[in-house]
Design a protein around this motif. Structure first.
Motif, PDB file in Angstrom:
ATOM      1  N   LEU A 109     -21.276   7.694  -8.810  1.00  0.00           N
ATOM      2  CA  LEU A 109     -19.870   7.267  -8.631  1.00  0.00           C
ATOM      3  C   LEU A 109     -19.572   7.875  -6.485  1.00  0.00           C
ATOM      4  CD1 LEU A 109     -17.312   8.515 -10.613  1.00  0.00           C
ATOM      5  CD2 LEU A 109     -17.889   5.696 -10.737  1.00  0.00           C
ATOM      6  N   ARG A 113     -12.712   7.833  -8.917  1.00  0.00           N
ATOM      7  CA  ARG A 113     -12.075   7.061  -9.881  1.00  0.00           C
ATOM      8  C   ARG A 113     -10.764   8.097 -10.451  1.00  0.00           C
ATOM      9  NH1 ARG A 113     -13.170   2.096  -7.085  1.00  0.00           N
ATOM     10  NH2 ARG A 113     -15.344   2.284  -7.608  1.00  0.00           N
ATOM     11  N   ARG A 115      -8.150   6.510 -13.764  1.00  0.00           N
ATOM     12  CA  ARG A 115      -7.490   5.741 -15.245  1.00  0.00           C
ATOM     13  C   ARG A 115      -6.219   6.627 -15.784  1.00  0.00           C
ATOM     14  NH1 ARG A 115     -12.029   3.316 -18.569  1.00  0.00           N
ATOM     15  NH2 ARG A 115     -14.154   3.327 -17.212  1.00  0.00           N
ATOM     16  N   GLU A 169      -6.072   1.801 -13.380  1.00  0.00           N
ATOM     17  CA  GLU A 169      -7.201   2.259 -13.705  1.00  0.00           C
ATOM     18  C   GLU A 169      -7.755   2.033 -11.489  1.00  0.00           C
ATOM     19  OE1 GLU A 169     -11.127  -0.612 -14.050  1.00  0.00           O
ATOM     20  OE2 GLU A 169      -9.914   0.974 -15.986  1.00  0.00           O
ATOM     21  N   GLU A 171      -9.112   4.107  -7.714  1.00  0.00           N
ATOM     22  CA  GLU A 171      -9.770   4.392  -6.048  1.00  0.00           C
ATOM     23  C   GLU A 171      -8.984   5.979  -6.052  1.00  0.00           C
ATOM     24  OE1 GLU A 171     -10.744   2.708  -2.208  1.00  0.00           O
ATOM     25  OE2 GLU A 171     -11.385   1.740  -4.332  1.00  0.00           O
ATOM     26  N   ARG A 182      -6.241  -0.823  -8.535  1.00  0.00           N
ATOM     27  CA  ARG A 182      -7.102  -1.876  -8.430  1.00  0.00           C
ATOM     28  C   ARG A 182      -6.735  -2.593 -10.287  1.00  0.00           C
ATOM     29  NH1 ARG A 182      -7.151  -2.306  -4.059  1.00  0.00           N
ATOM     30  NH2 ARG A 182      -8.997  -0.541  -2.945  1.00  0.00           N
TER      31      ARG A 182
END
Length: 194
Positions: A109, A113, A115, A169, A171, A182
């Motif tokens: 990655l 990130r 979620r 979700e 960044e 995003r």
């Protein structure tokens, strides 16, 4: 909790995978365990474990996780999951609770990130953000609900309505401490009326 370590495999026939009806939030990062030394004014030297990310930023790590000293993992690449919180200004809290860690293997990655799944608590179109209420799940470890502030473009904010269930979700921008959405989609949650 939302499974943050892996992306759900595609469902045959091109349909989107079905999301579990649980509330949850997680930040996932892949990096290398390093030690940062800081000398206090008194001259004492303190060592802090960090997860160094590819862009040079880092997340804090505890000295011990589940009885294992992280000093044994210095130099190792790990996939680490944190339980995020945001402060009154809508910024990611400076200290995050460590959820899980495991060897990263081939996973990469570039940026951390996040979620999250919960209910829309507020929408602030002028500031470009919304609140996502995360509640305890039946049998889960979370004891008190909390609201995450998520930053999003106006095009994503337009479709949100108060009280609706959503999956988001995006960044993590560590320099500004923002969780930037995003993608957002509606979901049913376990406590939705039948």
């Amino acid at each position: 909790m939302v499974r943050a370590e892996a992306v759900e495999p595609p469902v045959p026939g091109g349909q989107e995978p079905k999301r579990p009806p649980y509330y949850g939030a997680a930040v996932v990062a892949v990096g290398q365990v390093v030690v940062r030394e800081v000398r206090a004014e008194s001259g004492e030297l303190y060592a802090f474990h960090r997860l160094r990310l590819p862009d040079g930023t880092s997340f804090p790590l505890p000295r011990v996780h589940r009885g294992r000293p992280l000093s044994e993992l210095i130099g190792e690449r790990l996939l680490v999951q944190y339980w995020p919180r945001t402060d009154e200004g809508g910024l990611l809290a400076k200290t995050l609770r460590l959820g899980k860690l495991r060897p990263a293997g081939e996973e990469a990655l570039e940026r951390p990130r996040f979620r999250a799944q919960g209910r829309v608590a507020f929408v602030d179109r002028e500031e470009g953000r919304f609140g996502l209420l995360v509640r305890p799940n039946p049998g889960g470890r979370l004891k008190e609900p909390f609201t995450l502030t998520l930053w999003a473009p106006l095009s994503l904010l337009e479709g949100l309505s108060l009280g609706s269930g959503v999956y988001a979700e995006g960044e993590v921008r560590l320099k500004t401490r923002r969780l930037v959405v995003r993608r957002v989609e509606p979901v049913r949650l376990w406590d939705d009326p039948a």
